[in-house]
Design an enzyme around this catalytic site. Structure first.
Site, PDB file in Angstrom:
ATOM      1  N   GLY A  13     -62.941 -31.365   4.113  1.00  0.00           N
ATOM      2  CA  GLY A  13     -61.480 -31.266   4.020  1.00  0.00           C
ATOM      3  C   GLY A  13     -60.826 -32.538   3.540  1.00  0.00           C
ATOM      4  O   GLY A  13     -59.944 -33.078   4.219  1.00  0.00           O
ATOM      5  N   ALA A  14     -61.233 -33.015   2.352  1.00  0.00           N
ATOM      6  CA  ALA A  14     -60.714 -34.310   1.887  1.00  0.00           C
ATOM      7  C   ALA A  14     -59.761 -34.171   0.699  1.00  0.00           C
ATOM      8  O   ALA A  14     -59.382 -35.171   0.112  1.00  0.00           O
ATOM      9  CB  ALA A  14     -61.871 -35.238   1.540  1.00  0.00           C
ATOM     10  N   SER A  15     -59.360 -32.947   0.359  1.00  0.00           N
ATOM     11  CA  SER A  15     -58.478 -32.800  -0.808  1.00  0.00           C
ATOM     12  C   SER A  15     -57.079 -33.347  -0.547  1.00  0.00           C
ATOM     13  O   SER A  15     -56.338 -33.645  -1.465  1.00  0.00           O
ATOM     14  CB  SER A  15     -58.392 -31.325  -1.217  1.00  0.00           C
ATOM     15  OG  SER A  15     -58.161 -30.528  -0.084  1.00  0.00           O
ATOM     16  N   ARG A  16     -56.704 -33.444   0.730  1.00  0.00           N
ATOM     17  CA  ARG A  16     -55.370 -33.979   1.056  1.00  0.00           C
ATOM     18  C   ARG A  16     -55.360 -34.529   2.474  1.00  0.00           C
ATOM     19  O   ARG A  16     -56.359 -34.431   3.193  1.00  0.00           O
ATOM     20  CB  ARG A  16     -54.285 -32.906   0.875  1.00  0.00           C
ATOM     21  CG  ARG A  16     -54.593 -31.601   1.554  1.00  0.00           C
ATOM     22  CD  ARG A  16     -53.782 -30.442   0.937  1.00  0.00           C
ATOM     23  NE  ARG A  16     -54.335 -29.165   1.346  1.00  0.00           N
ATOM     24  CZ  ARG A  16     -53.991 -28.536   2.456  1.00  0.00           C
ATOM     25  NH1 ARG A  16     -53.101 -29.063   3.264  1.00  0.00           N
ATOM     26  NH2 ARG A  16     -54.545 -27.386   2.776  1.00  0.00           N
ATOM     27  N   ASN A  91     -63.770 -33.219   9.380  1.00  0.00           N
ATOM     28  CA  ASN A  91     -62.314 -33.388   9.383  1.00  0.00           C
ATOM     29  C   ASN A  91     -61.550 -32.092   9.104  1.00  0.00           C
ATOM     30  O   ASN A  91     -60.412 -31.945   9.538  1.00  0.00           O
ATOM     31  CB  ASN A  91     -61.937 -34.455   8.342  1.00  0.00           C
ATOM     32  CG  ASN A  91     -60.465 -34.468   8.054  1.00  0.00           C
ATOM     33  OD1 ASN A  91     -59.675 -35.000   8.834  1.00  0.00           O
ATOM     34  ND2 ASN A  91     -60.041 -33.854   6.945  1.00  0.00           N
ATOM     35  N   SER A 143     -57.930 -34.007  18.462  1.00  0.00           N
ATOM     36  CA  SER A 143     -56.474 -34.211  18.469  1.00  0.00           C
ATOM     37  C   SER A 143     -56.041 -34.543  19.887  1.00  0.00           C
ATOM     38  O   SER A 143     -56.681 -34.093  20.853  1.00  0.00           O
ATOM     39  CB  SER A 143     -55.779 -32.926  18.010  1.00  0.00           C
ATOM     40  OG  SER A 143     -54.403 -32.980  18.306  1.00  0.00           O
ATOM     41  N   TYR A 156     -55.280 -23.847  18.701  1.00  0.00           N
ATOM     42  CA  TYR A 156     -55.592 -25.166  18.113  1.00  0.00           C
ATOM     43  C   TYR A 156     -56.071 -26.135  19.204  1.00  0.00           C
ATOM     44  O   TYR A 156     -57.092 -26.825  19.038  1.00  0.00           O
ATOM     45  CB  TYR A 156     -54.327 -25.690  17.430  1.00  0.00           C
ATOM     46  CG  TYR A 156     -54.472 -27.014  16.730  1.00  0.00           C
ATOM     47  CD1 TYR A 156     -55.048 -27.092  15.460  1.00  0.00           C
ATOM     48  CD2 TYR A 156     -54.004 -28.186  17.311  1.00  0.00           C
ATOM     49  CE1 TYR A 156     -55.158 -28.310  14.799  1.00  0.00           C
ATOM     50  CE2 TYR A 156     -54.109 -29.404  16.657  1.00  0.00           C
ATOM     51  CZ  TYR A 156     -54.684 -29.464  15.403  1.00  0.00           C
ATOM     52  OH  TYR A 156     -54.795 -30.675  14.756  1.00  0.00           O
ATOM     53  N   LYS A 160     -59.704 -28.007  19.584  1.00  0.00           N
ATOM     54  CA  LYS A 160     -59.824 -29.469  19.579  1.00  0.00           C
ATOM     55  C   LYS A 160     -60.447 -29.988  20.876  1.00  0.00           C
ATOM     56  O   LYS A 160     -61.139 -31.010  20.881  1.00  0.00           O
ATOM     57  CB  LYS A 160     -58.448 -30.108  19.326  1.00  0.00           C
ATOM     58  CG  LYS A 160     -57.886 -29.802  17.940  1.00  0.00           C
ATOM     59  CD  LYS A 160     -58.784 -30.322  16.826  1.00  0.00           C
ATOM     60  CE  LYS A 160     -58.242 -30.112  15.433  1.00  0.00           C
ATOM     61  NZ  LYS A 160     -59.147 -30.612  14.391  1.00  0.00           N
ATOM     62  N   ILE A 189     -49.645 -37.454  13.083  1.00  0.00           N
ATOM     63  CA  ILE A 189     -49.924 -38.126  11.808  1.00  0.00           C
ATOM     64  C   ILE A 189     -49.148 -37.377  10.728  1.00  0.00           C
ATOM     65  O   ILE A 189     -49.247 -36.144  10.635  1.00  0.00           O
ATOM     66  CB  ILE A 189     -51.444 -38.101  11.478  1.00  0.00           C
ATOM     67  CG1 ILE A 189     -52.271 -38.625  12.658  1.00  0.00           C
ATOM     68  CG2 ILE A 189     -51.729 -38.883  10.202  1.00  0.00           C
ATOM     69  CD1 ILE A 189     -51.989 -40.044  13.090  1.00  0.00           C
TER      70      ILE A 189
HETATM   71  P1  NAP Z   1     -54.133 -30.960   5.948  1.00  0.00           P
HETATM   72  O1  NAP Z   1     -53.242 -31.935   5.242  1.00  0.00           O
HETATM   73  O2  NAP Z   1     -53.643 -29.573   6.151  1.00  0.00           O
HETATM   74  O3  NAP Z   1     -55.549 -30.922   5.171  1.00  0.00           O
HETATM   75  C1  NAP Z   1     -56.568 -30.068   5.628  1.00  0.00           C
HETATM   76  C2  NAP Z   1     -57.812 -30.257   4.778  1.00  0.00           C
HETATM   77  O4  NAP Z   1     -58.848 -29.410   5.302  1.00  0.00           O
HETATM   78  C3  NAP Z   1     -57.616 -29.838   3.319  1.00  0.00           C
HETATM   79  O5  NAP Z   1     -58.389 -30.677   2.505  1.00  0.00           O
HETATM   80  C4  NAP Z   1     -58.163 -28.408   3.289  1.00  0.00           C
HETATM   81  O6  NAP Z   1     -58.662 -28.009   2.012  1.00  0.00           O
HETATM   82  C5  NAP Z   1     -59.318 -28.559   4.262  1.00  0.00           C
HETATM   83  N1  NAP Z   1     -59.771 -27.303   4.860  1.00  0.00           N
HETATM   84  C6  NAP Z   1     -59.070 -26.432   5.616  1.00  0.00           C
HETATM   85  N2  NAP Z   1     -59.871 -25.414   6.006  1.00  0.00           N
HETATM   86  C7  NAP Z   1     -61.098 -25.648   5.474  1.00  0.00           C
HETATM   87  C8  NAP Z   1     -62.340 -24.970   5.496  1.00  0.00           C
HETATM   88  N3  NAP Z   1     -62.492 -23.822   6.154  1.00  0.00           N
HETATM   89  N4  NAP Z   1     -63.389 -25.506   4.815  1.00  0.00           N
HETATM   90  C9  NAP Z   1     -63.266 -26.677   4.144  1.00  0.00           C
HETATM   91  N5  NAP Z   1     -62.108 -27.368   4.085  1.00  0.00           N
HETATM   92  C10 NAP Z   1     -61.040 -26.853   4.730  1.00  0.00           C
HETATM   93  O7  NAP Z   1     -54.533 -31.499   7.400  1.00  0.00           O
HETATM   94  P2  NAP Z   1     -54.468 -32.983   8.043  1.00  0.00           P
HETATM   95  O8  NAP Z   1     -53.149 -33.143   8.700  1.00  0.00           O
HETATM   96  O9  NAP Z   1     -54.921 -33.983   7.072  1.00  0.00           O
HETATM   97  O10 NAP Z   1     -55.545 -32.831   9.222  1.00  0.00           O
HETATM   98  C11 NAP Z   1     -56.909 -33.193   9.060  1.00  0.00           C
HETATM   99  C12 NAP Z   1     -57.620 -33.050  10.399  1.00  0.00           C
HETATM  100  O11 NAP Z   1     -56.976 -33.874  11.371  1.00  0.00           O
HETATM  101  C13 NAP Z   1     -57.587 -31.630  10.955  1.00  0.00           C
HETATM  102  O12 NAP Z   1     -58.787 -31.357  11.630  1.00  0.00           O
HETATM  103  C14 NAP Z   1     -56.431 -31.681  11.941  1.00  0.00           C
HETATM  104  O13 NAP Z   1     -56.551 -30.711  12.944  1.00  0.00           O
HETATM  105  C15 NAP Z   1     -56.586 -33.090  12.488  1.00  0.00           C
HETATM  106  N6  NAP Z   1     -55.363 -33.636  13.087  1.00  0.00           N
HETATM  107  C16 NAP Z   1     -54.220 -33.765  12.350  1.00  0.00           C
HETATM  108  C17 NAP Z   1     -53.081 -34.300  12.960  1.00  0.00           C
HETATM  109  C18 NAP Z   1     -51.787 -34.510  12.219  1.00  0.00           C
HETATM  110  O14 NAP Z   1     -50.800 -34.891  12.859  1.00  0.00           O
HETATM  111  N7  NAP Z   1     -51.744 -34.312  10.910  1.00  0.00           N
HETATM  112  C19 NAP Z   1     -53.119 -34.641  14.315  1.00  0.00           C
HETATM  113  C20 NAP Z   1     -54.290 -34.480  15.025  1.00  0.00           C
HETATM  114  C21 NAP Z   1     -55.414 -33.969  14.399  1.00  0.00           C
HETATM  115  P3  NAP Z   1     -57.703 -27.225   0.943  1.00  0.00           P
HETATM  116  O15 NAP Z   1     -56.757 -28.296   0.388  1.00  0.00           O
HETATM  117  O16 NAP Z   1     -58.628 -26.725  -0.105  1.00  0.00           O
HETATM  118  O17 NAP Z   1     -56.996 -26.171   1.719  1.00  0.00           O
END
Ligand code: NAP
Length: 248
Positions: A13-16, A91, A143, A156, A160, A189
């Site tokens: 999941g590193a595209s964004r 991730n 998380s 969720y 986690k 985040i």
């Molecule tokens: P995000 O911006 O929504 O990015 C999610 C990434 O995961 C994207 O690259 C997406 O790919 C990929 N993805 C989703 N489902 C997938 C699957 N089944 N197989 C492979 N790739 C998949 O999320 P983020 O905010 O960066 O969060 C990243 C991680 O941190 C997650 O596990 C999230 O739960 C955790 N987290 C985030 C926060 C926060 O505040 N943002 C807080 C605590 C924990 P596509 O672009 O192709 O869809």
């Protein structure tokens, strides 16, 4: 100082968002990067180019982390392309937020599969090569919500919390083989995942955080570099909260 020179990392999941931040920071520290995405093909290709500019080897793979067989195929492909994987960062994650009263079975299953089953899938697949090389660092993105719970996120939060139990169990199972397993619990985040939230809610969160700001992908990436690097060789089975003091 480059902390990851000579290491190869696989990041899901590193595209964004956070995953992208981790990939960029790892490349800055000299790691070769294999990364995945689910559907963001163009973003994946663009990231591959950006990473290569650091003078490291980088390759993106479209692969569903929730699919057991696809995870096995992915690890085989990465080993064949890179020769080794020293660091796995689980991730990839999604949200399907709603109150339990309104939550469908599909919303529950999608979150459990993408967030928790994915960690099992990738860890299971990476174990063989890591056992062979008798070293490895597995880093799972949990998380703060998995520790304290959150109304409207029972699916969720459960996924986690499950990651934390899994992380600690793997640390106990594989410690004797020099394979470490740790989790990071980010707080709030600011990424695309959180951009969809009501701005008033976001402002309220920022205000309630002791450091008075939302975290950045870089804040999480820095902790991930530490757990991936030889700076943390005596740390396993732990959860590092990267939350600006939110849980304090
Ligand atoms: P995000 O911006 O929504 O990015 C999610 C990434 O995961 C994207 O690259 C997406 O790919 C990929 N993805 C989703 N489902 C997938 C699957 N089944 N197989 C492979 N790739 C998949 O999320 P983020 O905010 O960066 O969060 C990243 C991680 O941190 C997650 O596990 C999230 O739960 C955790 N987290 C985030 C926060 C926060 O505040 N943002 C807080 C605590 C924990 P596509 O672009 O192709 O869809």
């Amino acid at each position: 100082m480059k902390l990851l020179e000579g290491k190869t990392a696989l990041i899901t999941g590193a595209s964004r968002g956070i995953g992208r931040g981790i990939a960029m920071k790892f490349a800055e520290h000299g790691a070769n990067i294999a990364f995945t995405y689910l559907s963001s093909i163009e973003k994946g290709l663009a990231l591959e180019k950006e990473l290569e500019a650091f003078g490291i080897k980088a390759k993106g793979y479209q692969s569903d982390a929730a699919d057991f067989k696809a995870a096995e195929e992915l690890v085989n492909a990465v080993i064949s392309d890179f020769g080794t994987v020293d660091v796995l960062v689980n991730n990839a994650g999604i949200t399907r937020d709603t109150l339990l009263m309104r939550m469908s079975e599909q919303q529950w299953d999608e979150v459990m599969n993408a967030n928790l089953k994915s960690v099992f899938n990738l860890t299971k697949a990476i174990t063989k090569p890591m056992l062979k090389q008798r070293k490895g660092s597995i880093i799972n993105m949990s998380s703060v919500v998995g520790i304290k719970g959150n109304a409207g996120q029972s699916n969720y939060a459960a996924s986690k919390a499950g990651i934390i139990g899994f992380t600690k169990s793997i640390a106990l199972e594989l410690g004797s083989r020099n394979i470490r397993s740790n989790a990071i619990a980010p707080g709030f985040i600011e990424t695309e995942m959180t951009a969809a939230l009501d701005p008033k809610v976001v402002e309220g969160w920022r205000e309630s955080i002791p450091l008075k700001r939302g975290g950045t992908a870089d804040d999480v990436a820095n902790a991930t570099v530490f757990l991936a690097s030889d700076m943390s060789t005596y740390i396993t089975g732990q959860v590092i909260n990267v939350c600006g003091g939110m849980l304090t």
